[in-house]
Motif scaffolding. Structure first.
Motif, short mmCIF file in Angstrom:
data_model
loop_
_atom_site.label_atom_id
_atom_site.label_comp_id
_atom_site.label_asym_id
_atom_site.label_seq_id
_atom_site.Cartn_x
_atom_site.Cartn_y
_atom_site.Cartn_z
N GLY A 24 -38.44 49.20 75.84
CA GLY A 24 -37.60 48.01 76.34
C GLY A 24 -36.72 47.06 75.98
O GLY A 24 -36.04 46.85 77.19
N GLU A 25 -36.39 47.59 74.86
CA GLU A 25 -34.50 46.46 74.53
C GLU A 25 -34.13 47.65 75.27
O GLU A 25 -32.85 47.18 75.44
N VAL A 26 -34.08 49.41 75.29
CA VAL A 26 -33.15 49.86 75.32
C VAL A 26 -32.87 49.35 77.33
O VAL A 26 -31.69 49.90 78.19
N PHE A 27 -33.98 49.47 78.38
CA PHE A 27 -34.34 49.03 79.59
C PHE A 27 -33.37 47.64 79.48
O PHE A 27 -32.89 47.57 80.76
N MET A 28 -33.81 46.80 79.30
CA MET A 28 -33.28 45.49 78.85
C MET A 28 -31.54 45.37 78.83
O MET A 28 -30.88 45.22 79.65
N ASN A 29 -31.16 46.47 77.89
CA ASN A 29 -29.93 46.33 77.33
C ASN A 29 -29.34 47.13 78.97
O ASN A 29 -27.92 46.75 79.21
N ASP A 30 -29.89 48.32 79.02
CA ASP A 30 -29.30 49.01 80.00
C ASP A 30 -29.15 48.17 81.59
O ASP A 30 -28.62 48.48 82.87
N THR A 31 -30.52 47.46 81.90
CA THR A 31 -30.48 46.92 83.09
C THR A 31 -29.62 45.15 82.94
O THR A 31 -29.29 44.53 84.74
N GLY A 32 -29.37 45.70 82.13
CA GLY A 32 -28.70 43.42 82.00
C GLY A 32 -29.06 42.48 82.38
O GLY A 32 -29.29 41.53 83.26
N VAL A 33 -30.61 42.59 82.14
CA VAL A 33 -31.26 41.48 81.84
C VAL A 33 -32.25 41.18 80.68
O VAL A 33 -31.75 41.70 79.01
N GLU A 34 -32.72 39.87 80.19
CA GLU A 34 -33.51 39.94 79.12
C GLU A 34 -34.80 39.14 79.13
O GLU A 34 -35.47 38.22 80.18
N PHE A 35 -36.47 40.00 79.07
CA PHE A 35 -37.64 39.05 78.91
C PHE A 35 -37.78 38.99 77.70
O PHE A 35 -37.24 39.53 76.48
N ARG A 36 -39.06 38.32 77.75
CA ARG A 36 -39.64 37.70 76.32
C ARG A 36 -40.05 38.42 76.00
O ARG A 36 -41.49 39.01 76.11
N HIS A 37 -39.75 38.95 74.50
CA HIS A 37 -41.27 39.74 74.07
C HIS A 37 -42.04 39.56 73.53
O HIS A 37 -42.26 38.57 72.57
N ILE A 38 -43.53 39.88 73.78
CA ILE A 38 -44.64 39.60 72.99
C ILE A 38 -45.56 40.64 72.43
O ILE A 38 -45.66 41.87 72.91
N ASN A 57 -53.05 39.25 82.97
CA ASN A 57 -52.48 37.92 83.66
C ASN A 57 -51.57 37.62 82.73
O ASN A 57 -50.33 36.78 82.62
N GLN A 58 -51.36 38.24 81.13
CA GLN A 58 -51.91 36.50 80.01
C GLN A 58 -49.85 36.99 79.98
O GLN A 58 -49.00 36.57 79.12
N VAL A 59 -49.81 38.55 80.61
CA VAL A 59 -47.95 39.20 80.27
C VAL A 59 -48.00 39.38 81.78
O VAL A 59 -48.91 40.03 81.78
N ASP A 60 -46.16 39.63 81.67
CA ASP A 60 -45.97 40.22 83.58
C ASP A 60 -45.61 41.95 83.09
O ASP A 60 -46.29 41.86 84.39
N LEU A 61 -45.15 42.19 82.17
CA LEU A 61 -44.31 43.10 82.44
C LEU A 61 -45.07 43.79 81.24
O LEU A 61 -45.39 43.62 80.15
N MET A 62 -44.81 45.57 81.43
CA MET A 62 -44.43 46.01 79.92
C MET A 62 -44.85 48.25 80.22
O MET A 62 -44.57 47.98 81.01
N ASP A 120 -33.74 40.75 89.21
CA ASP A 120 -33.09 39.43 90.54
C ASP A 120 -33.29 38.29 89.89
O ASP A 120 -32.61 37.20 89.31
N GLU A 121 -34.58 37.82 89.56
CA GLU A 121 -34.73 37.02 89.18
C GLU A 121 -35.20 37.19 87.65
O GLU A 121 -34.51 35.24 87.12
N ALA A 122 -35.50 37.62 87.22
CA ALA A 122 -35.08 38.44 85.44
C ALA A 122 -33.51 37.29 85.42
O ALA A 122 -33.26 36.98 84.51
N ARG A 123 -32.51 37.55 86.12
CA ARG A 123 -30.95 38.31 85.78
C ARG A 123 -30.96 36.15 85.87
O ARG A 123 -30.06 35.50 85.48
N LYS A 124 -31.51 35.50 87.18
CA LYS A 124 -30.80 34.02 86.98
C LYS A 124 -32.09 33.07 86.06
O LYS A 124 -31.49 32.21 85.57
N SER A 125 -32.68 33.79 85.44
CA SER A 125 -34.02 32.80 84.69
C SER A 125 -34.13 33.95 83.49
O SER A 125 -35.39 34.24 83.36
N PRO A 126 -33.03 33.90 82.82
CA PRO A 126 -33.21 34.97 81.50
C PRO A 126 -34.60 34.70 80.26
O PRO A 126 -34.65 33.30 80.31
N GLY A 127 -35.28 35.49 79.89
CA GLY A 127 -36.97 35.18 79.20
C GLY A 127 -37.83 34.74 80.13
O GLY A 127 -39.09 34.01 79.98
N ARG A 128 -37.98 34.45 81.65
CA ARG A 128 -38.66 33.97 82.34
C ARG A 128 -39.59 35.17 82.38
O ARG A 128 -41.06 34.08 82.06
#
Length: 325
Positions: free
Chosen positions: A171-185, A199-204, A147-155
């Motif tokens: 990750g790309e497949v997951f974002m496509n299927d869930t309709g969100v956009e994470f920033r790739h590091i 805590n240097q990145v949020d997800l993996m 929900d937060e990712a949809r409010k702020s894509p790339g957050r």
């Protein structure tokens, strides 16, 4: 003249028959010398550990030594090509994750090899689930994160083992299927895991076997497993379907064995039956379980279908999102 032609034809037929007999005789006595298994990853990794466990039992069943040769480098291309160039006699085999068969050949340019033209599949031997993990500062439930990712894509940022890696494409497949956009590091290998725990990145997204150490230590947390059934190693973590995404693509890490193209079918059959038997050994299963991996045997045809499906999924996401490597 006619007699010469007749003699030539007869000689050719006899030669062909002789070669066929020699091939059948070779298959009948197989294996009568040591077998080499090339792993295109460094020693000590998940694929290496898994195959050393299984090969020790298979070696006793075949009555021949099985040697593991680690040939890392080139995003597994070096090791794969070493097997492609070997004699198709069943004595040089490849075991790699599905990345080598479903991803690397279709994201690298120029194409380093074509699996369907260069390799014969022997079997799928095991698998580990992939899981979306988060650092300790992130929300603990997937719905809030999305929900937060949809409010702020790339957050939110997500770490991977590098551009074009299985973790990146998952990750790309997951974002496509869930309709969100994470920033790739992208990181170099295990630096990604350290960055997440710090805590240097949020997800993996990572395999359960690789993510397990940090999860057990409480330095990261699991949000969802990317498959249809819950993982026995993360029984409290929901699946994609349970999280509200029943149509989302599964992402698993599979250990696939292949041989050089043209390996005789009787040898392929002996290999897949031998390794299937090794995977039924209770001691082998216990050791595999200890590394958070499951025995998951599939024969040649089922493996071919799995590879084809995964390849289509990754090719589609690369084209859809215009991913360049």
């Amino acid at each position: 003249m006619y007699r010469s032609i007749f003699t030539l034809v007869v000689s050719s037929v006899m030669a062909g028959a002789g070669m066929a007999y020699a091939g059948n005789a070779s298959a009948a006595s197989y294996p009568d010398k040591p077998i080499k298994i090339v792993i295109p990853y460094s020693a000590g990794g998940g694929t290496d550990q898994f195959m050393r466990i299984v090969s020790e039992r298979a070696s006793r069943l075949f009555g021949q030594p099985i040697t593991i040769l680690n040939k890392p480098g080139g995003s597994t291309v070096i090791g794969v090509n070493a097997v492609i160039g070997a004699a198709p006699d069943g004595y040089t085999l490849l075991v790699s994750t599905n990345t080598s068969y479903t991803l690397i050949p279709y994201v690298m340019s120029p194409q380093p090899y074509a699996p369907e033209k260069s390799l014969d599949y022997v079997a799928t031997l095991g698998q580990t689930a992939m899981v979306l993990t988060a650092n300790k500062a992130m929300p603990s439930d997937l719905k809030t994160v999305l929900d937060e990712a949809r409010k702020s894509p790339g957050r939110y940022t997500y770490a991977t083992y590098g551009m074009g890696s299985s973790t990146h494409l998952a990750g790309e497949v997951f974002m496509n299927d869930t309709g969100v956009e994470f920033r790739h590091i992208p990181y170099k290998g295990v630096e990604a895991v350290t960055a997440l725990a710090g805590n240097q990145v949020d997800l993996m997204i990572d395999g359960v076997n690789a993510a397990g150490t940090m999860l057990d230590a409480g330095k990261t947390k699991a949000l969802v497993v990317l498959q249809r059934q819950r993982s026995q190693f993360l029984p409290d973590t929901p699946t994609l379907a349970e999280a509200g995404y029943p149509q989302a693509a599964e992402n698993i890490i599979s250990y696939v064995m292949a041989a050089p193209k043209g390996t005789p079918a009787p040898i392929i059959d002996k290999l897949q039956r031998g390794f299937a038997e090794a995977l039924r050994d209770p001691a082998v299963l216990e050791q595999i379980k200890a590394m958070r991996t499951e025995a998951a045997f599939k024969g040649p045809e089922e493996t071919r279908e799995f590879v084809a499906g995964q390849s289509a999924m990754f090719k589609d996401i690369v084209e859809k999102k215009h991913i360049k490597f």
